[in-house]
Design a protein around this motif. Structure first.
Motif, PDB file in Angstrom:
ATOM      1  N   VAL A  83      29.226  44.626  32.429  1.00  0.00           N
ATOM      2  CA  VAL A  83      29.587  43.221  32.222  1.00  0.00           C
ATOM      3  C   VAL A  83      30.771  42.874  33.127  1.00  0.00           C
ATOM      4  CG1 VAL A  83      30.511  41.545  30.571  1.00  0.00           C
ATOM      5  CG2 VAL A  83      28.725  43.153  29.869  1.00  0.00           C
ATOM      6  N   ALA A  84      30.597  41.833  33.934  1.00  0.00           N
ATOM      7  CA  ALA A  84      31.666  41.424  34.847  1.00  0.00           C
ATOM      8  C   ALA A  84      32.148  40.031  34.469  1.00  0.00           C
ATOM      9  CB  ALA A  84      31.156  41.433  36.277  1.00  0.00           C
ATOM     10  N   PHE A  85      33.461  39.881  34.444  1.00  0.00           N
ATOM     11  CA  PHE A  85      34.042  38.558  34.193  1.00  0.00           C
ATOM     12  C   PHE A  85      34.316  37.891  35.540  1.00  0.00           C
ATOM     13  CE2 PHE A  85      34.717  40.357  30.082  1.00  0.00           C
ATOM     14  CZ  PHE A  85      34.639  39.280  29.212  1.00  0.00           C
ATOM     15  N   SER A  86      33.663  36.767  35.731  1.00  0.00           N
ATOM     16  CA  SER A  86      33.903  36.011  36.961  1.00  0.00           C
ATOM     17  C   SER A  86      34.671  34.752  36.576  1.00  0.00           C
ATOM     18  CB  SER A  86      32.561  35.645  37.617  1.00  0.00           C
ATOM     19  OG  SER A  86      32.787  34.750  38.662  1.00  0.00           O
ATOM     20  N   ASP A  87      35.858  34.654  37.136  1.00  0.00           N
ATOM     21  CA  ASP A  87      36.662  33.467  36.799  1.00  0.00           C
ATOM     22  C   ASP A  87      36.535  32.379  37.844  1.00  0.00           C
ATOM     23  OD1 ASP A  87      37.500  34.553  34.476  1.00  0.00           O
ATOM     24  OD2 ASP A  87      39.208  35.561  35.395  1.00  0.00           O
ATOM     25  N   GLY A  88      35.736  32.552  38.833  1.00  0.00           N
ATOM     26  CA  GLY A  88      35.589  31.529  39.877  1.00  0.00           C
ATOM     27  C   GLY A  88      35.510  32.211  41.227  1.00  0.00           C
ATOM     28  N   GLU A  89      35.418  31.439  42.228  1.00  0.00           N
ATOM     29  CA  GLU A  89      35.219  31.963  43.584  1.00  0.00           C
ATOM     30  C   GLU A  89      36.309  32.939  44.003  1.00  0.00           C
ATOM     31  OE1 GLU A  89      34.312  30.286  48.040  1.00  0.00           O
ATOM     32  OE2 GLU A  89      34.680  28.893  46.393  1.00  0.00           O
ATOM     33  N   ALA A  90      37.526  32.609  43.663  1.00  0.00           N
ATOM     34  CA  ALA A  90      38.644  33.443  44.089  1.00  0.00           C
ATOM     35  C   ALA A  90      38.553  34.843  43.506  1.00  0.00           C
ATOM     36  CB  ALA A  90      39.960  32.781  43.681  1.00  0.00           C
ATOM     37  N   ASP A  91      37.963  34.985  42.318  1.00  0.00           N
ATOM     38  CA  ASP A  91      37.910  36.291  41.650  1.00  0.00           C
ATOM     39  C   ASP A  91      36.564  36.986  41.831  1.00  0.00           C
ATOM     40  OD1 ASP A  91      39.733  34.778  39.028  1.00  0.00           O
ATOM     41  OD2 ASP A  91      40.502  36.051  40.655  1.00  0.00           O
ATOM     42  N   ASP A  92      35.812  36.575  42.775  1.00  0.00           N
ATOM     43  CA  ASP A  92      34.448  37.091  42.924  1.00  0.00           C
ATOM     44  C   ASP A  92      34.406  38.579  43.234  1.00  0.00           C
ATOM     45  OD1 ASP A  92      31.521  36.428  44.764  1.00  0.00           O
ATOM     46  OD2 ASP A  92      31.830  36.266  42.598  1.00  0.00           O
ATOM     47  N   ARG A  93      35.522  39.176  43.636  1.00  0.00           N
ATOM     48  CA  ARG A  93      35.547  40.610  43.966  1.00  0.00           C
ATOM     49  C   ARG A  93      35.202  41.459  42.740  1.00  0.00           C
ATOM     50  NH1 ARG A  93      39.967  38.713  45.230  1.00  0.00           N
ATOM     51  NH2 ARG A  93      41.178  40.122  43.933  1.00  0.00           N
ATOM     52  N   ALA A  94      35.606  40.976  41.592  1.00  0.00           N
ATOM     53  CA  ALA A  94      35.262  41.708  40.363  1.00  0.00           C
ATOM     54  C   ALA A  94      33.742  41.767  40.202  1.00  0.00           C
ATOM     55  CB  ALA A  94      35.878  41.016  39.150  1.00  0.00           C
ATOM     56  N   VAL A  95      33.097  40.661  40.485  1.00  0.00           N
ATOM     57  CA  VAL A  95      31.631  40.636  40.358  1.00  0.00           C
ATOM     58  C   VAL A  95      30.996  41.515  41.440  1.00  0.00           C
ATOM     59  CG1 VAL A  95      29.596  39.152  40.420  1.00  0.00           C
ATOM     60  CG2 VAL A  95      31.691  38.368  39.307  1.00  0.00           C
ATOM     61  N   ASP A  96      31.539  41.446  42.663  1.00  0.00           N
ATOM     62  CA  ASP A  96      31.011  42.294  43.749  1.00  0.00           C
ATOM     63  C   ASP A  96      31.069  43.771  43.360  1.00  0.00           C
ATOM     64  OD1 ASP A  96      30.328  40.307  45.473  1.00  0.00           O
ATOM     65  OD2 ASP A  96      32.260  40.295  46.526  1.00  0.00           O
ATOM     66  N   LEU A  97      32.241  44.166  42.879  1.00  0.00           N
ATOM     67  CA  LEU A  97      32.426  45.577  42.527  1.00  0.00           C
ATOM     68  C   LEU A  97      31.512  45.965  41.354  1.00  0.00           C
ATOM     69  CD1 LEU A  97      34.039  48.124  43.179  1.00  0.00           C
ATOM     70  CD2 LEU A  97      35.721  47.407  41.474  1.00  0.00           C
ATOM     71  N   ALA A  98      31.448  45.075  40.398  1.00  0.00           N
ATOM     72  CA  ALA A  98      30.590  45.354  39.224  1.00  0.00           C
ATOM     73  C   ALA A  98      29.129  45.477  39.650  1.00  0.00           C
ATOM     74  CB  ALA A  98      30.743  44.246  38.194  1.00  0.00           C
ATOM     75  N   ALA A  99      28.718  44.628  40.582  1.00  0.00           N
ATOM     76  CA  ALA A  99      27.325  44.672  41.051  1.00  0.00           C
ATOM     77  C   ALA A  99      27.029  46.011  41.713  1.00  0.00           C
ATOM     78  CB  ALA A  99      27.075  43.524  42.028  1.00  0.00           C
ATOM     79  N   ARG A 100      27.971  46.473  42.518  1.00  0.00           N
ATOM     80  CA  ARG A 100      27.758  47.759  43.207  1.00  0.00           C
ATOM     81  C   ARG A 100      27.705  48.912  42.205  1.00  0.00           C
ATOM     82  NH1 ARG A 100      31.733  48.686  47.974  1.00  0.00           N
ATOM     83  NH2 ARG A 100      30.375  50.484  48.213  1.00  0.00           N
ATOM     84  N   ILE A 101      28.630  48.835  41.233  1.00  0.00           N
ATOM     85  CA  ILE A 101      28.641  49.902  40.220  1.00  0.00           C
ATOM     86  C   ILE A 101      27.334  49.887  39.413  1.00  0.00           C
ATOM     87  CG2 ILE A 101      29.755  50.678  38.077  1.00  0.00           C
ATOM     88  CD1 ILE A 101      32.427  49.651  39.273  1.00  0.00           C
ATOM     89  N   ALA A 102      26.912  48.711  39.015  1.00  0.00           N
ATOM     90  CA  ALA A 102      25.675  48.596  38.216  1.00  0.00           C
ATOM     91  C   ALA A 102      24.488  49.141  38.991  1.00  0.00           C
ATOM     92  CB  ALA A 102      25.438  47.141  37.830  1.00  0.00           C
ATOM     93  N   ARG A 103      24.420  48.780  40.267  1.00  0.00           N
ATOM     94  CA  ARG A 103      23.306  49.236  41.097  1.00  0.00           C
ATOM     95  C   ARG A 103      23.334  50.763  41.218  1.00  0.00           C
ATOM     96  NH1 ARG A 103      23.756  45.316  44.556  1.00  0.00           N
ATOM     97  NH2 ARG A 103      25.108  46.415  46.004  1.00  0.00           N
ATOM     98  N   ALA A 104      24.530  51.280  41.483  1.00  0.00           N
ATOM     99  CA  ALA A 104      24.651  52.736  41.675  1.00  0.00           C
ATOM    100  C   ALA A 104      24.353  53.493  40.393  1.00  0.00           C
ATOM    101  CB  ALA A 104      26.065  53.063  42.160  1.00  0.00           C
ATOM    102  N   MET A 105      24.689  52.920  39.281  1.00  0.00           N
ATOM    103  CA  MET A 105      24.470  53.621  38.001  1.00  0.00           C
ATOM    104  C   MET A 105      23.107  53.323  37.402  1.00  0.00           C
ATOM    105  SD  MET A 105      28.062  53.204  36.043  1.00  0.00           S
ATOM    106  CE  MET A 105      29.441  54.296  36.331  1.00  0.00           C
ATOM    107  N   GLY A 106      22.363  52.431  38.057  1.00  0.00           N
ATOM    108  CA  GLY A 106      21.042  52.090  37.537  1.00  0.00           C
ATOM    109  C   GLY A 106      21.115  51.258  36.277  1.00  0.00           C
ATOM    110  N   GLU A 107      22.188  50.481  36.151  1.00  0.00           N
ATOM    111  CA  GLU A 107      22.317  49.636  34.964  1.00  0.00           C
ATOM    112  C   GLU A 107      22.139  48.172  35.380  1.00  0.00           C
ATOM    113  OE1 GLU A 107      22.392  51.036  32.288  1.00  0.00           O
ATOM    114  OE2 GLU A 107      23.613  52.856  32.295  1.00  0.00           O
TER     115      GLU A 107
END
Lengths: 272, 829
Positions: free
Chosen positions: A170-194
């Motif tokens: 689960v990634a918290f996106s607070d807006g465009e400026a904080d999108d790095r959290a979503v980027d990182l979460a997406a990579r982790i999710a993909r790598a972990m198969g979640e």
């Protein structure tokens, strides 16, 4: 926010800060999984905290065992216990790393835990902090992670008890400026198969483009109670958020949300 | 004393040989009334066993304790087949017994519960429980995936976690306010004084004024007490959490479990024991619902993910399953159900009373109620158990276990190892199951009599004797049944049909097996073997039908396969190694006849018997007995013939004869009294000094009155002598002398009948020794006249003369009978 996902900056190392605090070995599993996901190495750093050696110098120094049994505190005993604990962490780390096929290193140092961690951390590290001698509560551990974040890209805080071995990220996106959290979460999710679930105040096209497995849930409110209820229901495996963002604005709120989620919290340094 | 040449010759015409027709009785195939067995109805069951059937009817009908059956008779009488056929026929008419299952005892798992169900319901209960577990395995996890459950579970966990966190936070705040730090060390929690948020080093602290130090230490002491309370309360909070989670789980599961189990309850509402079990299952399911949420142990670590186990094979759910011990099976050949008939071939203790199996798990042997295996007694409960008596007695502990079960009326599983205290591992003690069974032991007669004599419990437990006949009358009715029996063998074994000639020849062989031309053997397994072998030879001859010649060949081949020893024995005689004369005359020498049995093959063999006489004290020495080669019955025969001599001749004189008798070249022992006639004749020849015709062989026993009595194996004996004579060349003077009472037993080989018809070999039947004397010597035996003397010149007169002569000599030497007898006795000792 653009329509193409930005490539998050590379993570080269997962630095695991280890100490005498008894933390779940699941932390090492998570560390090596992250390292594997990012083709990074995992580095164990065991800190023999100075303050522990002072304790035996006080008159009639005692420790209370779990269960409340008192015991005399002696210097020699502290030395032996720390050495044994360092050996145990090293063995556990090597086993986890070899299982995940990642390169690993282990180091033991004496001094102040926060100072050593900050000194050892690099900008492309993810820092995993179990706890230190003085962090006996979750709030204290979150506070320690926030402090350590100045030196690393992200810091991961472990709860006392991990409820689920599998589950969505689960990634918290607070807006465009904080999108790095979503980027990182997406990579982790993909790598972990979640699967990835993005919680956002604003539903954007960019968020939809995080991949087939990403789902987006628009937060009706940023009220911590509502978010806590949502996290209980979602049962995440990992929560990723921007440090200092509107949701994880303070340590108390972060601790309450971690209790609700029952999952590790990965905090990203703000402004990086 | 010389032979009396003036003795009147015997009237040879008075003794005629038996007519050839009486040497063998053959069935007239024309009277059988069919061409082949395909035309007649195969016999279902058996024949000639009316007594046994009557006993079985009685034994299986009487419903009182101890009325179990013992079927006794020879093994070749197909006792097991007859018994099992009878029981199956009867069992089909009887109601199927109740089913029995073992289920878990939730209060005491070591003692599984036995539940009785009406016939055929056990499988339904088993299937229902399998289905129930399968349903719950699917529905319970999804129930726990529901939003409602997750939310409530999270809340329960959080209450605990936050309570712990809160307690530490409050203590930490309190400590901070007093400038004390709480620290986590490898050994536990410790306290240290702080100043401006930093730990005060010990050397600095120790320099503080004592009052200040004491104050700090007091603060630490109090905080330590509070922390101790917090730490002590943590396990209680955790216990509460677990309890709340359990309660939540139970609350969530209860409804779905109750719904699922209601259906099973509906099926078995008429069986209180099952309802009790289902209540216990429901309670246990609610208490342990988390087992549906756990992965099977070890599966997570498997390299290759295995296919999910069906719920019934999943160890987590085993305690809800049903182990069907016995369930009624359809009756063979009948659409309905009946009482079971169990034939236990290997009655070990475990096979009889059941066993508790174990499986290896993590290096240990474990078991549960699903591993209880039924024994033959369980399977036969409510019906019949047929078991071989000898096998039961040979298996350790089996006989005692069988007796216990019959005495107590329950079948209790017990292992030999436990009885011998070889193992002391924890095992199960299943409920004993009430037993209602008729046990039929099958065994030899000798075994029955031995048990009846020496086993005190046997007569109480096996009160019904089912005694099998060995033979039946050779009546037209029985021959008809015999033909139908042959037809049944043909049908059951898929053989070629047998024609009437073959059946007639088979019936002849049945008479031969019975050693009686007026009876047929009921050793049906031996006869069935012969039919199968005849079918084989019919196949070899490419015949579609079994003909008389195929039966003949089967008999001949069977004999040929078995008669190597006979051939060798006869060869020794033919080559002159074993001395047997078949022509000429000799004093004190005669051909006796004996039968040797090797396995199931018997053959006759002539033996030379000789007698020598001299002055003595009236004693006949049986040399066989002296060297312990003679059996007691043989010795009895010799004593009888000595008694006959003493009572017939020289009645007024003291016994003054010393005689010896021997089977020449016999090294293997002699038993039976069938040679006593021949021995008497040789003795009379020696006493009379009149030679005996060696062209004769004699068999028969004699009594004290000189009457000749029947013996066994008459056919083999005659055939044995015939074969020796034929090897030397048949002269037409040769023949055998047999007791007249044995004529009805004659079933001689066809070649002997043919020789008799051609006048080359003869069989004489005698009732009294005098007839034999005349045949063997060609002289008159002689009758005692009114003057008290035998007719002059007759054999008997010559014998008496010799004995009187010995008596005179005895008096001359002044010997007293008693003195000599005492001297001889001492010498014997």
């Amino acid at each position: 926010m653009t329509n193409s996902p930005r490539q998050a900056a590379a993570i080269r190392r997962v630095l695991v800060g280890l100490s005498s605090a008894d933390m779940p070995t699941a932390m090492l599993d998570l560390a090596t999984q992250l390292a594997h996901a990012f083709h990074a190495e995992v580095a164990g750093l065991f800190v023999e905290e100075d303050m522990l050696f002072h304790l035996s110098g006080y008159p009639a120094a005692q420790v209370l065992r779990r269960g409340g049994r008192p015991e005399v505190l002696e210097r020699g005993r502290i030395d032996a216990e720390l050495a044994a604990q360092a050996r145990a962490w090293r063995r556990a780390l090597s086993a986890c790393a070899e299982r995940s096929h990642v390169s690993w290193s282990f180091e033991s140092r004496r001094g102040d835990a926060l100072t050593i961690l900050r000194g050892s951390a690099r900008a492309d590290d993810v820092l995993l902090i179990g706890g230190t001698a003085s962090t006996i509560t979750l709030r204290a551990r979150i506070a320690l992670a926030v402090e350590a974040l100045g030196a690393a890209r992200a810091a991961l805080v472990m709860p006392e008890r991990i409820r689920r071995q599998r589950g969505q990220v689960v990634a918290f996106s607070d807006g465009e400026a904080d999108d790095r959290a979503v980027d990182l979460a997406a990579r982790i999710a993909r790598a972990m198969g979640e699967s990835l679930l993005i919680l956002t105040r604003e539903h954007s096209h960019d968020s939809e483009a995080r991949g087939e497995r990403a789902r987006i849930l628009e937060l009706a409110s940023e009220d911590p109670e509502s978010i806590a209820m949502l996290l209980r229901r979602l049962e995440p495996r990992l929560v990723v958020a921007q440090s200092g963002g509107p949701v994880f604005a303070d340590v108390g709120t972060a601790a309450a949300l971690m209790h609700a989620a029952g999952a590790p919290l990965l905090l990203l340094r703000s402004g990086v | 004393m010389a032979n009396d040449a003036k003795s009147p010759p015997t009237d040879q015409e008075s003794m005629k040989p038996l007519p050839p027709a009486s040497l063998r009785r053959e069935t007239d195939e024309r009277l059988l009334g069919f061409k082949t067995t395909a035309e007649i109805e195969p016999l279902s069951g058996f024949f000639g066993q009316d007594r046994a059937v009557n006993a079985m009817e009685f034994g299986t009908s009487i419903r009182q304790p101890g009325y179990n059956l013992f079927a006794l008779g020879p093994a070749t009488a197909s006792r097991r087949l007859v018994v099992s056929d009878f029981l199956r026929g009867k069992a089909c008419q009887e109601p199927a017994p109740d089913d029995w299952v073992y289920v878990n005892n939730f209060d005491e798992p070591r003692r599984p519960r036995a539940i009785r169900l009406p016939s055929g319901r056990a499988a339904q209960l088993r299937d229902d429980m399998n289905e129930l577990v399968g349903d719950l395995a699917a529905s319970v996890p999804s129930l726990f995936e529901s939003e409602e459950y997750k939310t409530r579970r999270r809340a329960a966990d959080e209450v605990f976690e936050t309570a712990q966190e809160k307690a530490f936070e409050e203590l930490q705040e309190k400590a901070n306010a007093q400038n004390i730090a709480i620290m986590r060390t490898p050994m536990g929690f410790a306290f240290a004084p702080t100043k401006n948020g930093q730990i005060v080093k010990p050397e600095v602290f120790n320099e503080l004024p004592e009052a200040e130090r004491k104050e700090v230490q007091e603060k630490i002491g109090k905080l330590q007490d509070e922390l101790k309370e917090v730490l002590e309360i943590m396990p209680l909070i955790e216990r509460d959490r677990r309890k709340r989670v359990r309660e939540l789980n139970a609350e969530m599961a209860k409804s779905v479990i109750e719904i699922s189990i209601r259906e099973v309850t509906e099926h078995f509402k008429d069986i209180p024991a099952v309802l009790d079990f289902l209540k216990a299952v429901a309670r246990d399911l609610v208490d342990n619902v988390d087992i549906f949420l756990k992965q099977e142990q070890g599966r997570e670590e498997s390299m290759v993910a295995p296919a999910p186990l069906p719920p019934r094979n999943d160890p987590r759910f085993r305690r809800y399953l049903v182990n069907v011990m016995v369930s009624s099976a359809p009756c063979a050949g009948e659409p309905g159900r009946g009482a079971p008939v169990i034939l236990e071939e290997n009655p070990t203790l475990a096979n009889l009373v059941g066993r508790i199996e174990h499986v290896a798990q993590m290096g240990a042997l474990i078991t549960d109620f699903t591993l209880i295996q039924p024994g033959a007694l369980h399977k036969a409960n409510g019906g019949y158990l047929v078991v071989d008596a000898r096998a039961v007695l040979l298996q350790p502990f089996t006989w005692e276990a069988l007796k216990r079960a019959l005495k107590t009326g329950v079948v209790k599983i017990e292992s030999a190892a436990e009885q011998m205290s070889l193992v002391s591992t924890v095992s199960l003690e299943p409920d004993p199951i009430p037993l209602s069974v008729k046990v039929v032991l099958v065994g030899e007669r000798q075994l029955y009599y031995t048990l009846a004599e020496f086993e005190p419990d046997f007569p109480k437990l096996f009160k019904v004797q089912v005694d099998f006949e060995d033979e039946a009358e050779r009546s037209p009715e029985n021959l008809n049944l015999f033909a139908r029996f042959t037809a049944a063998v043909v049908r059951d074994w898929g053989l070629r049909p047998a024609d009437a000639g073959a059946v007639a020849r088979l019936s002849d062989e049945a008479s031969r097996l019975a050693d009686d031309n007026e009876r047929i053997s009921l050793h049906t397994s031996a006869l069935a073997d012969l039919v199968r072998e005849a079918d084989h030879w019919a196949g070899v001859a490419k015949s579609d039908i079994i003909l008389r010649e195929h039966v003949e060949r089967a008999v001949t081949e069977r004999i040929y396969r078995a008669d190597r020893i006979r051939e060798k024995s006869h060869e020794m005689i033919a080559r002159g190694i074993v001395l047997v004369d078949v022509d000429g005359e000799k004093v004190g020498q005669i051909n006796g006849l004996s039968v040797l049995g090797i396995g199931d093959f018997r053959f006759g063999k002539p033996s030379r018997i000789t007698a020598r006489v001299r002055l003595g004290a009236g004693k006949v020495i049986d040399i066989e007995r002296e060297v312990e080669l003679g059996g007691p019955i043989h010795s009895k025969g010799v004593l009888i013939l000595a008694s006959f001599l003493a009572a017939r001749y020289a009645l007024d004189e003291p016994p003054s004869l010393s005689a010896s008798l021997v089977f020449e070249q016999s090294y293997g022992g002699v038993e039976g009294d069938s040679a006593s006639c021949a021995e008497l004749f040789s003795l009379i020849s020696a006493l009379s000094d009149v030679p005996i015709r060696q062209s004769f062989a004699v068999t028969g026993s004699v009594n004290q009155m000189g009457e000749v009595q029947a013996i066994g194996g008459v056919n083999e004996k005659i055939e044995g002598f015939f074969d020796i004579c034929r090897a030397s060349g048949l002269t037409g003077r040769q023949g055998a002398i047999i007791p007249a009472s044995n004529v009805k037993h004659l079933m001689l080989r066809p070649d002997i009948v043919a020789a008799a018809e051609a006048g080359l070999f003869h069989v004489y039947a005698i009732d009294h020794v005098d007839q034999g004397i005349e045949l063997l010597t060609g002289r008159k035996a002689g009758m005692r006249g009114a003057d008290g003397h035998f007719e002059a010149g007759t054999i008997n007169a010559l014998v008496e003369e010799r004995l009187l002569h010995y008596a005179r000599l005895r008096r001359r030497y002044g010997l007293t009978a008693s003195a000599e007898t005492i001297a001889e006795s001492r010498r014997d000792e």
